[in-house]
Design a protein around this motif. Structure first.
Motif, PDB file in Angstrom:
ATOM      1  N   MET A 292     -22.584  19.177  10.044  1.00 48.16           N
ATOM      2  CA  MET A 292     -21.148  19.256   9.789  1.00 48.16           C
ATOM      3  C   MET A 292     -20.901  20.050   8.504  1.00 48.16           C
ATOM      4  N   LYS A 293     -19.990  21.004   8.575  1.00 48.89           N
ATOM      5  CA  LYS A 293     -19.640  21.812   7.420  1.00 48.89           C
ATOM      6  C   LYS A 293     -18.130  21.924   7.331  1.00 48.89           C
ATOM      7  N   ALA A 294     -17.598  21.908   6.113  1.00 48.65           N
ATOM      8  CA  ALA A 294     -16.153  21.975   5.900  1.00 48.65           C
ATOM      9  C   ALA A 294     -15.800  23.253   5.142  1.00 48.65           C
ATOM     10  N   TYR A 295     -14.705  23.859   5.546  1.00 46.17           N
ATOM     11  CA  TYR A 295     -14.181  25.055   4.886  1.00 46.17           C
ATOM     12  C   TYR A 295     -12.838  24.676   4.263  1.00 46.17           C
ATOM     13  N   LYS A 296     -12.793  24.673   2.952  1.00 47.67           N
ATOM     14  CA  LYS A 296     -11.579  24.268   2.240  1.00 47.67           C
ATOM     15  C   LYS A 296     -10.767  25.494   1.876  1.00 47.67           C
ATOM     16  N   LEU A 297      -9.492  25.497   2.312  1.00 52.83           N
ATOM     17  CA  LEU A 297      -8.615  26.644   2.123  1.00 52.83           C
ATOM     18  C   LEU A 297      -7.320  26.211   1.438  1.00 52.83           C
ATOM     19  N   ARG A 298      -6.771  27.085   0.641  1.00 56.86           N
ATOM     20  CA  ARG A 298      -5.473  26.834   0.017  1.00 56.86           C
ATOM     21  C   ARG A 298      -4.373  27.185   1.016  1.00 56.86           C
ATOM     22  N   PHE A 299      -3.321  26.380   1.069  1.00 54.85           N
ATOM     23  CA  PHE A 299      -2.205  26.739   1.933  1.00 54.85           C
ATOM     24  C   PHE A 299      -0.890  26.336   1.286  1.00 54.85           C
ATOM     25  N   TYR A 300       0.188  26.988   1.728  1.00 53.51           N
ATOM     26  CA  TYR A 300       1.508  26.838   1.125  1.00 53.51           C
ATOM     27  C   TYR A 300       2.498  26.357   2.190  1.00 53.51           C
ATOM     28  N   PRO A 301       2.765  25.044   2.223  1.00 52.86           N
ATOM     29  CA  PRO A 301       3.694  24.525   3.237  1.00 52.86           C
ATOM     30  C   PRO A 301       5.142  24.862   2.906  1.00 52.86           C
ATOM     31  N   THR A 302       5.943  24.974   3.934  1.00 49.67           N
ATOM     32  CA  THR A 302       7.380  25.163   3.752  1.00 49.67           C
ATOM     33  C   THR A 302       8.018  23.832   3.359  1.00 49.67           C
ATOM     34  N   LEU A 303       9.312  23.867   3.047  1.00 51.42           N
ATOM     35  CA  LEU A 303      10.015  22.637   2.674  1.00 51.42           C
ATOM     36  C   LEU A 303       9.984  21.636   3.825  1.00 51.42           C
ATOM     37  N   ARG A 304      10.205  22.097   5.054  1.00 54.17           N
ATOM     38  CA  ARG A 304      10.156  21.191   6.203  1.00 54.17           C
ATOM     39  C   ARG A 304       8.768  20.601   6.376  1.00 54.17           C
ATOM     40  N   GLN A 305       7.738  21.406   6.181  1.00 57.30           N
ATOM     41  CA  GLN A 305       6.373  20.904   6.330  1.00 57.30           C
ATOM     42  C   GLN A 305       6.016  19.918   5.231  1.00 57.30           C
ATOM     43  N   ARG A 306       6.501  20.154   4.015  1.00 56.94           N
ATOM     44  CA  ARG A 306       6.231  19.200   2.933  1.00 56.94           C
ATOM     45  C   ARG A 306       6.872  17.851   3.222  1.00 56.94           C
ATOM     46  N   ARG A 307       8.089  17.867   3.753  1.00 61.29           N
ATOM     47  CA  ARG A 307       8.758  16.606   4.089  1.00 61.29           C
ATOM     48  C   ARG A 307       8.013  15.886   5.213  1.00 61.29           C
ATOM     49  N   GLN A 308       7.526  16.652   6.189  1.00 62.64           N
ATOM     50  CA  GLN A 308       6.768  16.034   7.277  1.00 62.64           C
ATOM     51  C   GLN A 308       5.448  15.461   6.772  1.00 62.64           C
ATOM     52  N   LEU A 309       4.800  16.161   5.848  1.00 62.90           N
ATOM     53  CA  LEU A 309       3.538  15.673   5.299  1.00 62.90           C
ATOM     54  C   LEU A 309       3.743  14.388   4.492  1.00 62.90           C
ATOM     55  N   GLU A 310       4.867  14.276   3.809  1.00 60.54           N
ATOM     56  CA  GLU A 310       5.155  13.031   3.097  1.00 60.54           C
ATOM     57  C   GLU A 310       5.268  11.871   4.094  1.00 60.54           C
ATOM     58  N   LYS A 311       5.879  12.131   5.248  1.00 61.28           N
ATOM     59  CA  LYS A 311       5.955  11.096   6.285  1.00 61.28           C
ATOM     60  C   LYS A 311       4.556  10.748   6.798  1.00 61.28           C
ATOM     61  N   GLU A 312       3.725  11.767   6.944  1.00 64.48           N
ATOM     62  CA  GLU A 312       2.352  11.523   7.408  1.00 64.48           C
ATOM     63  C   GLU A 312       1.590  10.666   6.397  1.00 64.48           C
ATOM     64  N   PHE A 313       1.717  10.986   5.118  1.00 66.89           N
ATOM     65  CA  PHE A 313       1.005  10.229   4.081  1.00 66.89           C
ATOM     66  C   PHE A 313       1.451   8.770   4.072  1.00 66.89           C
ATOM     67  N   ASN A 314       2.772   8.547   4.133  1.00 65.95           N
ATOM     68  CA  ASN A 314       3.290   7.180   4.104  1.00 65.95           C
ATOM     69  C   ASN A 314       2.845   6.396   5.341  1.00 65.95           C
ATOM     70  N   ALA A 315       2.875   7.036   6.509  1.00 60.41           N
ATOM     71  CA  ALA A 315       2.473   6.349   7.732  1.00 60.41           C
ATOM     72  C   ALA A 315       0.979   6.021   7.709  1.00 60.41           C
ATOM     73  N   CYS A 316       0.164   6.943   7.211  1.00 58.67           N
ATOM     74  CA  CYS A 316      -1.283   6.689   7.134  1.00 58.67           C
ATOM     75  C   CYS A 316      -1.589   5.542   6.174  1.00 58.67           C
ATOM     76  N   ARG A 317      -0.873   5.497   5.053  1.00 57.45           N
ATOM     77  CA  ARG A 317      -1.073   4.393   4.102  1.00 57.45           C
ATOM     78  C   ARG A 317      -0.680   3.062   4.738  1.00 57.45           C
ATOM     79  N   TYR A 318       0.446   3.047   5.448  1.00 54.41           N
ATOM     80  CA  TYR A 318       0.904   1.807   6.076  1.00 54.41           C
ATOM     81  C   TYR A 318      -0.102   1.338   7.131  1.00 54.41           C
ATOM     82  N   VAL A 319      -0.592   2.246   7.963  1.00 53.13           N
ATOM     83  CA  VAL A 319      -1.543   1.871   9.021  1.00 53.13           C
ATOM     84  C   VAL A 319      -2.853   1.389   8.413  1.00 53.13           C
TER      85      VAL A 319
END
Length: 384
Positions: A1-28
């Motif tokens: 298994m090998k991982a490739y770490k890349l920098r990326f720049y989310p849009t405002l909509r994607q940042r808001r969606q990622l915040e929902k993902e983080f909160n849901a993952c923490r809750y689960v």
């Protein structure tokens, strides 16, 4: 298994969606950990990801905000908790803990390989569930296989990254060489090499301490809950991130050059964690990055088809003559050069230790060396 770490720049909509993902993952995670603990205490039975995934489907009806998150990200949380418990039962880690709010800054999406180029084109395109196409800086354009999953993370400085996990071992075939080298790690000299070279420490933390003190002092004086405190907290995080990035860049260049030029590498098995417990040395040891250098040498040796040998932690290397194998008296730290009392050779303290590591780690069986270390001690050498 090998991982490739890349920098990326989310849009405002994607940042808001990622915040929902983080909160849901923490809750689960917290919900699953509570369910596992309760069932084990009451019935003495263990729950696994398969059983919890069925309960998670029912949980979404009572907690509608979970439906806004990707199902693959939530399923991965259950699988990762299974792995955490496996490490706990093997005594490789502590019992899993509940995760606090605002501390979870990552989530993992499963990539559907059946969709092929609709979701991933190496060096050109990446699409993630609930996010759509993401703007990635393709530092790696020749990823050999399609990734299994993508982990999106945000560090304390507000930088976003995506790590692509692939089932492959990208073996690099460098030019063949018979060179061997021994490495002696230190504080005044970061790496002394058996071929006579020395690499000085860059001291990235020490050089930034003045700016860090000013930023941390302003952060301490800012009122809690205010916008100024968030601003100063972000500045401190950016300073620490800059220090870590510079150190990592330097160590990557150093470790890559060492692995490319040598077929066998010998390094001492240092107890870095124990040294970090020393209040007088902890800052300097951490600033040097000994553990990170060893970690990089370990996986890069596999990539390049090289051999990394560990010299035992309590093997005597300082004060040992690499020419005749004589074990001299122990040298205080202020002594940086010495002369062998048996053969009369003059040695630099660090270079001689690196040469001894090369002999012990890479060429066991050569003159003056046996499986247990050096062949003779001073009193034996005098009688010869």
């Amino acid at each position: 298994m090998k991982a490739y770490k890349l920098r990326f720049y989310p849009t405002l909509r994607q940042r808001r969606q990622l915040e929902k993902e983080f909160n849901a993952c923490r809750y689960v995670w917290n919900w699953a950990l509570d369910r596992r603990s309760r069932v084990y205490k009451e019935n003495g039975k263990s729950l696994y990801a398969v059983a919890l995934s069925r309960e998670l489907t029912l949980l979404k009806t009572s907690q509608p905000f979970l439906k806004a998150a990707s199902a693959t990200a939530l399923t991965y949380v259950l699988k990762s908790q299974d792995e955490a418990f496996q490490k706990f039962f093997k005594k490789q880690a502590r019992y899993p803990k509940f995760k606090r709010r605002l501390r979870v800054r990552s989530c993992t999406f499963q990539i559907d390989k059946r969709r092929g180029e609709k979701v991933f084109i190496p060096g050109a395109f990446l699409q993630l569930p609930k996010l759509g196409p993401v703007r990635v800086v393709w530092s790696y354009r020749d990823i050999p296989v399609m990734p299994n999953s993508a982990t999106v993370s945000r560090n304390a400085a507000g930088q976003w990254f995506v790590s692509l996990q692939c089932e492959c071992i990208d073996v690099i075939n460098p030019p063949a060489t018979d060179n061997t080298i021994g490495l002696d790690l230190g504080l005044s000299t970061l790496v002394a090499m058996s071929d006579g070279r020395k690499e000085k420490p860059r001291r990235f933390l020490k050089n930034a301490l003045r700016r860090l003190r000013v930023a941390q002092r302003r952060l301490a004086k800012a009122a809690r809950g205010g916008s100024n405190r968030r601003k100063h907290k972000s500045r401190v995080a950016r300073l620490h991130q800059g220090i870590a990035s510079k150190r990592a860049n330097f160590l990557h260049g150093l470790s890559t050059s060492i692995v490319r030029e040598n077929q066998a590498i010998a390094i001492e098995d240092l107890n870095v964690r124990g040294m970090m417990a020393n209040g007088k040395l902890a800052r300097s040891v951490g600033d040097c990055g000994w553990y990170e250098l060893r970690r990089q040498l370990t996986y890069k040796a596999k990539w390049y088809g090289r051999q990394l040998n560990m010299v035992p932690r309590f093997q005597r290397t300082t004060g040992v003559c690499p020419d005749c194998g004589t074990v001299g008296s122990r040298l205080p730290l202020r002594v940086r050069s010495w002369t062998c009392g048996h053969c009369g050779s003059a040695h630099d303290r660090d270079i001689a230790a690196a040469r001894v590591m090369d002999l012990i780690g890479n060429t066991v069986g050569s003159t003056g060396i046996d499986a247990c270390g050096l062949a003779h001690k001073p009193e034996e050498a005098v009688s010869e």
